[in-house]
Design a protein around this motif. Sequence first.
Motif, short mmCIF file in Angstrom:
data_model
loop_
_atom_site.label_atom_id
_atom_site.label_comp_id
_atom_site.label_asym_id
_atom_site.label_seq_id
_atom_site.Cartn_x
_atom_site.Cartn_y
_atom_site.Cartn_z
N ALA A 45 2.49 -2.57 -7.18
CA ALA A 45 1.34 -1.91 -6.54
C ALA A 45 1.45 -1.94 -5.02
O ALA A 45 0.95 -1.03 -4.35
N ARG A 46 2.08 -2.97 -4.47
CA ARG A 46 2.25 -3.01 -3.01
C ARG A 46 3.05 -1.80 -2.52
O ARG A 46 2.67 -1.13 -1.57
N ASP A 47 4.14 -1.52 -3.20
CA ASP A 47 5.01 -0.42 -2.77
C ASP A 47 4.40 0.94 -3.10
O ASP A 47 4.49 1.88 -2.30
N VAL A 48 3.75 1.04 -4.26
CA VAL A 48 3.14 2.32 -4.64
C VAL A 48 1.95 2.62 -3.73
O VAL A 48 1.65 3.79 -3.45
N ALA A 49 1.27 1.58 -3.22
CA ALA A 49 0.16 1.80 -2.28
C ALA A 49 0.66 2.51 -1.03
O ALA A 49 -0.03 3.39 -0.49
N VAL A 50 1.83 2.14 -0.56
CA VAL A 50 2.40 2.80 0.62
C VAL A 50 2.71 4.26 0.31
O VAL A 50 2.45 5.16 1.12
N ILE A 51 3.24 4.51 -0.88
CA ILE A 51 3.56 5.88 -1.26
C ILE A 51 2.28 6.70 -1.41
O ILE A 51 2.22 7.87 -0.99
N ARG A 52 1.24 6.12 -1.99
CA ARG A 52 -0.01 6.87 -2.12
C ARG A 52 -0.57 7.21 -0.73
O ARG A 52 -1.05 8.32 -0.51
N ALA A 53 -0.52 6.25 0.19
CA ALA A 53 -0.99 6.52 1.55
C ALA A 53 -0.19 7.66 2.19
O ALA A 53 -0.75 8.49 2.91
N ARG A 54 1.09 7.72 1.90
CA ARG A 54 1.92 8.80 2.45
C ARG A 54 1.50 10.15 1.89
O ARG A 54 1.34 11.12 2.63
N PHE A 55 1.30 10.22 0.58
CA PHE A 55 0.85 11.48 -0.02
C PHE A 55 -0.54 11.87 0.48
O PHE A 55 -0.83 13.05 0.68
N GLU A 56 -1.41 10.88 0.68
CA GLU A 56 -2.80 11.15 1.08
C GLU A 56 -2.94 11.33 2.59
O GLU A 56 -4.04 11.66 3.05
N GLN A 57 -1.88 11.07 3.34
CA GLN A 57 -1.95 11.09 4.80
C GLN A 57 -3.06 10.16 5.30
O GLN A 57 -4.01 10.56 5.97
N ALA A 58 -2.90 8.88 4.94
CA ALA A 58 -3.90 7.88 5.28
C ALA A 58 -3.18 6.60 5.74
O ALA A 58 -2.02 6.37 5.37
N PRO A 59 -3.86 5.76 6.53
CA PRO A 59 -3.25 4.48 6.91
C PRO A 59 -3.20 3.52 5.72
O PRO A 59 -4.04 3.59 4.81
N VAL A 60 -2.24 2.60 5.76
CA VAL A 60 -2.14 1.54 4.76
C VAL A 60 -1.85 0.25 5.51
O VAL A 60 -1.00 0.21 6.39
N ILE A 61 -2.61 -0.81 5.16
CA ILE A 61 -2.46 -2.11 5.81
C ILE A 61 -2.02 -3.12 4.77
O ILE A 61 -2.72 -3.35 3.78
N LEU A 62 -0.84 -3.72 4.96
CA LEU A 62 -0.36 -4.81 4.11
C LEU A 62 -0.64 -6.11 4.85
O LEU A 62 -0.05 -6.37 5.91
N ALA A 63 -1.56 -6.92 4.34
CA ALA A 63 -1.99 -8.13 5.03
C ALA A 63 -1.45 -9.37 4.33
O ALA A 63 -1.56 -9.49 3.10
N SER A 64 -0.87 -10.29 5.09
CA SER A 64 -0.32 -11.51 4.50
C SER A 64 -0.01 -12.53 5.59
O SER A 64 0.35 -12.16 6.71
N ALA A 65 -0.13 -13.81 5.23
CA ALA A 65 0.34 -14.88 6.11
C ALA A 65 1.81 -15.18 5.87
O ALA A 65 2.46 -15.81 6.71
N THR A 66 2.34 -14.73 4.73
CA THR A 66 3.74 -14.97 4.38
C THR A 66 4.32 -13.68 3.79
O THR A 66 4.51 -13.58 2.58
N PRO A 67 4.56 -12.67 4.62
CA PRO A 67 4.98 -11.37 4.08
C PRO A 67 6.27 -11.46 3.28
O PRO A 67 7.12 -12.33 3.52
N ALA A 68 6.41 -10.54 2.33
CA ALA A 68 7.65 -10.44 1.57
C ALA A 68 8.79 -10.07 2.50
O ALA A 68 8.61 -9.37 3.50
N LEU A 69 9.98 -10.55 2.15
CA LEU A 69 11.15 -10.27 2.99
C LEU A 69 11.38 -8.77 3.12
O LEU A 69 11.76 -8.27 4.19
N GLU A 70 11.13 -8.02 2.03
CA GLU A 70 11.30 -6.57 2.10
C GLU A 70 10.37 -5.94 3.13
O GLU A 70 10.77 -5.04 3.88
N SER A 71 9.12 -6.43 3.20
CA SER A 71 8.16 -5.91 4.18
C SER A 71 8.59 -6.25 5.59
O SER A 71 8.47 -5.43 6.51
N MET A 72 9.10 -7.46 5.79
CA MET A 72 9.56 -7.87 7.13
C MET A 72 10.73 -6.99 7.59
O MET A 72 10.80 -6.60 8.76
#
Length: 721
Positions: free
Chosen positions: A329-356
Amino acid sequence: MKRVRLLVFNAALGVLDYRVPEGSEVEPGSIVIAPLGPRQVLGIAWEPERLSTGEVPDSKLRPFLEVLPVPPLDAKLRRLIEWTADYYCAPLSSVARMALGSMAALRGGGTTTEYRLTGEEPARLTPQRAAALDALQGEQASIRELAELASVSEGVLRGMVGAGLLEAVSVDLDRPYPPADPDFAVPDLSDDQRRAADTFVEAVREGKFAPFLLDGVTGSGKTETYFEAVAEAITLGKQVLVLLPEIALTENFLRRFEQRFGVPPVQWHSSLKSSERRRAWRAIVSGNAQVVVGARSALFLPYARFGLVIVDEAHEISFKQDDGVRYNARDVAVIRARFEQAPVILASATPALESMQLAEAGVYRKIDLPARFGGAQLPAIDIVDLRKEVPERGRWLAPRLVDQMKARLARGEQSLLFLNRRGYAPLTLCRNCGHRFQCPHCTAWLVEHRFSQRLACHHCGYEVPVPNTCPECGTGDCLVACGPGVERIADEVAEILPEARTALITSDTMNSPEAIAEFVAKAEGRAIDVIVGTQLVTKGYHFPELTLVGVVDADLGLEGGDLRAAERTYQQVAQVAGRAGRGEKPGEVLIQTRHPEAPVIAALAAGDRDAFYDAETEARRDAGAPPFGRWAAIIVSSEDMAEARDAARAIGGTAPDNPDMLVLGPAPAPLALLRGRHRFRLLINARRSAELQKVLRQWLDPLQFPRGVRVHIDVDPYSFV
């Protein structure tokens, strides 16, 4: 004659063509009822050019029956459904089904009948009625749902209706939700928070795709920061989706949201009553639901005015679905934001290595909150080497940790002990013959639960009472519990600190939002001295008097060959450490380990997150692992072991000769037997440039298997059992 192509919810059929009846209009995205043999099926009208099907002459087409009175799924959502099905090699109909979260909602509004306790004193009280009266205090739902809540039959409840103990209540299915007020309680933000909030607010105003990684230490106020973006979206009449990894976080989040906006948000998760799901879905489709807080399935709902998506605790592995459509869902949320032309915020104190890595590459814009809010300090972290500081015989807490707990209790402060293992002990054996209790349906030991007096499998749910004698040799009083679970740690705390008020927090004890809310209220009200818990306690809680965190076994997560084990261990321990010292009093974290030299433990002790990420990045790069390479798993299962083995060998024997892919296996899965099915796995390691999904389809689609064999593809797997 006009034709319409329907995506029907049957993976074996997929796509069917129908005739449009005279006088009817249908557009792509419309939800339609159509005949299929003697039955009726639900379908979604789709663009014919995007879905191929066999050519059927016009004369053989049957007319569909009706178009349901709900707005069509818009093109942006249909493209998201197609992308998800393509990327995760899932049936299109299985993904599309998630957009229609409540089938009952498709027929329109109206009223339904629910039931609640009347408060009348019963003249005659059977044990079942007594249990129902205790369980249903404050509840209102259908008879079927109340029966599930109370663990009694529907007949018992209907008898209570006749006796005047339950009363019927008419409920408007489409009653509106109270509107959120963006100016209800505007917070006083720090300078760092204000800069971050202004960035998010501007992105919401621009209404374009803008992915952000909000990287803030525990207690830095990430939620308050992105709430300002939520407030702006509400002001502009846009809908907001906040994804949480687990229902366990929902109660805490709902309360904070209500404090900020005056009303709770709309919820979407599996624990909702059917009437609540129906009401929420229709409010989302109509645009009346301003802010939706939900689990991963909320991502595919048909929002009318999608304006912002937030993924809180974005590092959490529970965003990855392990059955059905195996999406993240983290990755699909970014794709949905891209299709919708909307901002997406991934919030974490320990982000996944892929996100970094995506932030370093400039794909995500990284927003940092490096300090705790209000001057609170990060806790001091120290290592307890269990090879030198040995616990007393038969105990699991080292003397230094025990001494610190006693000191906290004397000062009226709280302690938290973390062990990510439910139950009392992970293994029970016979000291006479060595018999080990194993699940008959899974390759797993049965876990002893002292509270329920049961031996349970945590994979399939199988349970048996703890026997008085060994089933193998018949000896009595011979069973030995091996190793600690949280129940055993809670017992040890009761022995060491008999005056301490202890709370046990696991998915067994915290099985409803109400139970979690009660725990939070007690912890905040200082009615709890020691919290003992699993990973549920690592998430989002803020207890000002909690000043000591003890990690009972930091090495546990490093076992089992998980390819992300080090990252996952770092995230869990860092998150639970972040529960300490969030108020005015300083916090301390003691990490018990037998491997203090392990890079992940050393990084935690030094508080050097960057060093850990750098070392983990290089290890992944050398191994061609994500984010530098790609993984996919093929899981083959059957109730017949030979059948599963032969199918897996057939897949391995036809593996493509592709220089960009390495195929490992087939081999028995670590959980070789799960829920009565024998399992084999193949793991594919591919370069980023490989057309992985295309290769998988060309490889597997031509193969035929016996009916009892299931073959699942898991793209970007997180579970390797």
